[in-house]
Design a protein around this motif. Structure first.
Motif, PDB file in Angstrom:
ATOM      1  N   ARG A 182       0.870  -1.280   0.120  1.00 47.28           N
ATOM      2  CA  ARG A 182      -0.189   0.080   0.006  1.00 47.28           C
ATOM      3  C   ARG A 182       0.940   1.347   0.094  1.00 47.28           C
ATOM      4  NH1 ARG A 182      -5.110   0.061   3.171  1.00 47.28           N
ATOM      5  NH2 ARG A 182      -5.765   2.111   2.306  1.00 47.28           N
ATOM      6  N   GLN A 211      -2.526  -9.029   9.259  1.00 50.36           N
ATOM      7  CA  GLN A 211      -1.441  -9.997   8.712  1.00 50.36           C
ATOM      8  C   GLN A 211      -0.515 -10.461   9.885  1.00 50.36           C
ATOM      9  OE1 GLN A 211      -2.691  -7.229   7.170  1.00 50.36           O
ATOM     10  NE2 GLN A 211      -3.071  -7.653   5.247  1.00 50.36           N
ATOM     11  N   PHE A 282       2.448  -5.594   3.574  1.00 48.38           N
ATOM     12  CA  PHE A 282       2.035  -6.582   4.581  1.00 48.38           C
ATOM     13  C   PHE A 282       2.147  -7.985   4.335  1.00 48.38           C
ATOM     14  CE2 PHE A 282      -0.691  -2.632   3.835  1.00 48.38           C
ATOM     15  CZ  PHE A 282      -0.869  -2.332   5.187  1.00 48.38           C
ATOM     16  N   ALA A 318     -12.359 -10.011   8.148  1.00 48.18           N
ATOM     17  CA  ALA A 318     -11.693  -8.627   8.404  1.00 48.18           C
ATOM     18  C   ALA A 318     -12.346  -7.907   7.389  1.00 48.18           C
ATOM     19  CB  ALA A 318     -10.320  -8.577   8.010  1.00 48.18           C
ATOM     20  N   TYR A 319     -12.593  -8.226   6.088  1.00 43.59           N
ATOM     21  CA  TYR A 319     -13.162  -7.354   5.055  1.00 43.59           C
ATOM     22  C   TYR A 319     -14.450  -7.085   5.001  1.00 43.59           C
ATOM     23  CZ  TYR A 319      -8.875  -6.489   2.458  1.00 43.59           C
ATOM     24  OH  TYR A 319      -7.893  -5.888   2.058  1.00 43.59           O
TER      25      TYR A 319
HETATM   26  C1  GA4 Z   1      -5.657  -2.954   7.461  1.00 39.24           C
HETATM   27  C2  GA4 Z   1      -4.230  -3.315   7.104  1.00 39.24           C
HETATM   28  C3  GA4 Z   1      -4.254  -2.896   5.710  1.00 39.24           C
HETATM   29  O1  GA4 Z   1      -4.079  -1.705   5.129  1.00 39.24           O
HETATM   30  C4  GA4 Z   1      -5.441  -3.394   4.556  1.00 39.24           C
HETATM   31  C5  GA4 Z   1      -6.454  -2.834   5.077  1.00 39.24           C
HETATM   32  C6  GA4 Z   1      -7.839  -3.138   4.405  1.00 39.24           C
HETATM   33  C7  GA4 Z   1      -8.250  -2.223   3.244  1.00 39.24           C
HETATM   34  O2  GA4 Z   1      -7.975  -1.045   3.190  1.00 39.24           O
HETATM   35  O3  GA4 Z   1      -8.721  -2.621   2.400  1.00 39.24           O
HETATM   36  C8  GA4 Z   1      -9.254  -2.886   5.420  1.00 39.24           C
HETATM   37  C9  GA4 Z   1      -8.264  -3.160   6.643  1.00 39.24           C
HETATM   38  C10 GA4 Z   1      -6.775  -3.376   6.587  1.00 39.24           C
HETATM   39  C11 GA4 Z   1      -9.041  -3.941   8.165  1.00 39.24           C
HETATM   40  C12 GA4 Z   1     -10.269  -4.244   7.746  1.00 39.24           C
HETATM   41  C13 GA4 Z   1     -10.973  -4.008   6.599  1.00 39.24           C
HETATM   42  C14 GA4 Z   1      -9.839  -4.309   5.497  1.00 39.24           C
HETATM   43  C15 GA4 Z   1     -10.126  -1.889   5.380  1.00 39.24           C
HETATM   44  C16 GA4 Z   1     -11.055  -2.611   6.279  1.00 39.24           C
HETATM   45  C17 GA4 Z   1     -12.034  -1.643   7.037  1.00 39.24           C
HETATM   46  C18 GA4 Z   1      -4.987  -3.425   3.187  1.00 39.24           C
HETATM   47  C19 GA4 Z   1      -5.683  -4.943   5.178  1.00 39.24           C
HETATM   48  O4  GA4 Z   1      -5.405  -5.948   4.778  1.00 39.24           O
HETATM   49  O5  GA4 Z   1      -6.572  -4.920   6.250  1.00 39.24           O
END
Ligand code: GA4
Length: 334
Positions: A182, A211, A282, A318-319
């Motif tokens: 990112r 992660q 990550f 998580a998503y």
């Molecule tokens: C947090 C860590 C990484 O930036 C990420 C983020 C992801 C996103 O931006 O799409 C998530 C976030 C992160 C955790 C919860 C979910 C998914 C946004 C969100 C609200 C890329 C990841 O893997 O998880």
């Protein structure tokens, strides 16, 4: 959170925060610094991960040219016409995103590019990239920083007395591992000057990373804050260091060590005068990887604090969550 009668326009969808002041004695945080090549590095890494879930790596050997090249590409991309940036978005979750984070309504004062990496740790075909020069710069940078992440995970295994040495790092070098990259751009936020000093604008809201570990590098602009594990989760600013890499313990490493190493809540607060650019690698395992405490970290008769799950299960959950949720809670055995 601070509630103002009427926030300035353009910020009305982004949360305001109560912030520690850089000059406050109470906000001082001496970030542990580790030289991975020094004797005692493994124990220093484990100690920092247990106490803070956070530390910085110095004397890392990643060539400055590799870092500077990617930073210059990133600055160029974010300065390009909005229509060109929008052509790589909207992030779903990959691609160019503007203020919206994830799918569930989180907002921050930033724009970003989120890319998936393939088995060879190169930008995946599924990721929209603005140019081949940015793709090449990311690939070169990731090759170096992934090496740093695997060294950190080897140090963790050694410091915890886990064999083989690659018990954790192998999860990242596995061809099926799920690695994400990112680049965040937090524009200067002059509207902040109209708010009280104790008040900040959310750049990236508080969260833990799902992660194993994340490796973050930023330019010299402040903004990153971490919540201390003890002391009631007090927020402390992390002084920027453009020559170091910051390592952030993620939820999966917490589970693999049965809570001995703890993931750290962190956030970014917008800066009124200077733009901040950060790049974060990550390190996630393969979707089928079982995330459960390594047998060697469990003491005699010690049970897992978590029910069994795979990285794929956890990522899906998580998503579906909001950024600030405690994502491990539903997996905890009561
Ligand atoms: C947090 C860590 C990484 O930036 C990420 C983020 C992801 C996103 O931006 O799409 C998530 C976030 C992160 C955790 C919860 C979910 C998914 C946004 C969100 C609200 C890329 C990841 O893997 O998880």
């Amino acid at each position: 959170m601070v509630v103002l009668a009427k926030p300035p326009p353009a910020l009305d969808q982004i949360s305001l925060l109560r912030c520690p002041q850089p000059g406050d004695a109470a906000s001082f945080f001496g970030v542990p610094a580790v030289d991975l090549s020094s004797p005692g590095a493994a124990l220093a890494v484990v100690d920092a991960c247990e106490r803070f879930g956070f530390f910085k790596v110095v004397n890392h050997g990643v060539p400055t040219g590799v870092v500077d090249r990617l930073e210059a590409e990133a600055v160029r991309f974010f300065a390009s016409p909005q229509a060109d940036k929008d052509a790589c978005g909207p992030a779903n979750p990959l691609g160019y995103g503007n203020k919206r984070i994830g799918r569930n309504g989180d907002m921050g004062w930033l724009e970003y590019l989120l890319l998936a990496l393939d088995g060879a740790s190169s930008v995946s075909k599924a990721s929209p990239v603005p140019s081949s020069s940015l793709r090449d710069a990311v690939n070169q940078y990731v090759a170096a920083v992934r090496g740093l992440a695997t060294s950190v995970l080897e140090a963790v295994a050694e410091g915890l007395g886990v064999a083989p040495r690659d018990a954790l790092s192998g999860m990242v070098t596995d061809a099926a591992s799920d690695q994400v990259f990112r680049i965040n751009h937090y524009p200067a936020c002059p509207l902040l000057q109209r708010l009280p000093d104790s008040c900040g604008v959310t750049g990236f809201g508080e969260h833990t990373d799902p992660q194993l570990v994340s490796v973050l590098r930023s330019n010299g602009t402040a903004g990153l804050q971490v919540a201390l594990h003890d002391d009631g989760g007090r927020w402390v600013p992390v002084p920027p260091d453009r020559d170091a890499f910051f390592v952030i313990v993620g939820d999966s490493l917490q589970v693999l060590t049965n809570g001995r190493l703890k993931s750290v809540r962190h956030r970014v607060v917008a800066n009124s005068l200077k733009p901040r650019v950060s790049m974060i690698y990550f390190a996630g395992p393969a979707p089928a990887q079982r995330i459960a405490p390594l047998p060697q970290v469990l003491g005699h008769g010690e049970q897992s604090l978590y029910r069994d799950f795979t990285w794929g299960d956890y990522k899906k959950a998580a998503y579906r969550s909001r950024l600030g949720d405690n994502r491990l809670d539903p997996f905890r055995i009561q």
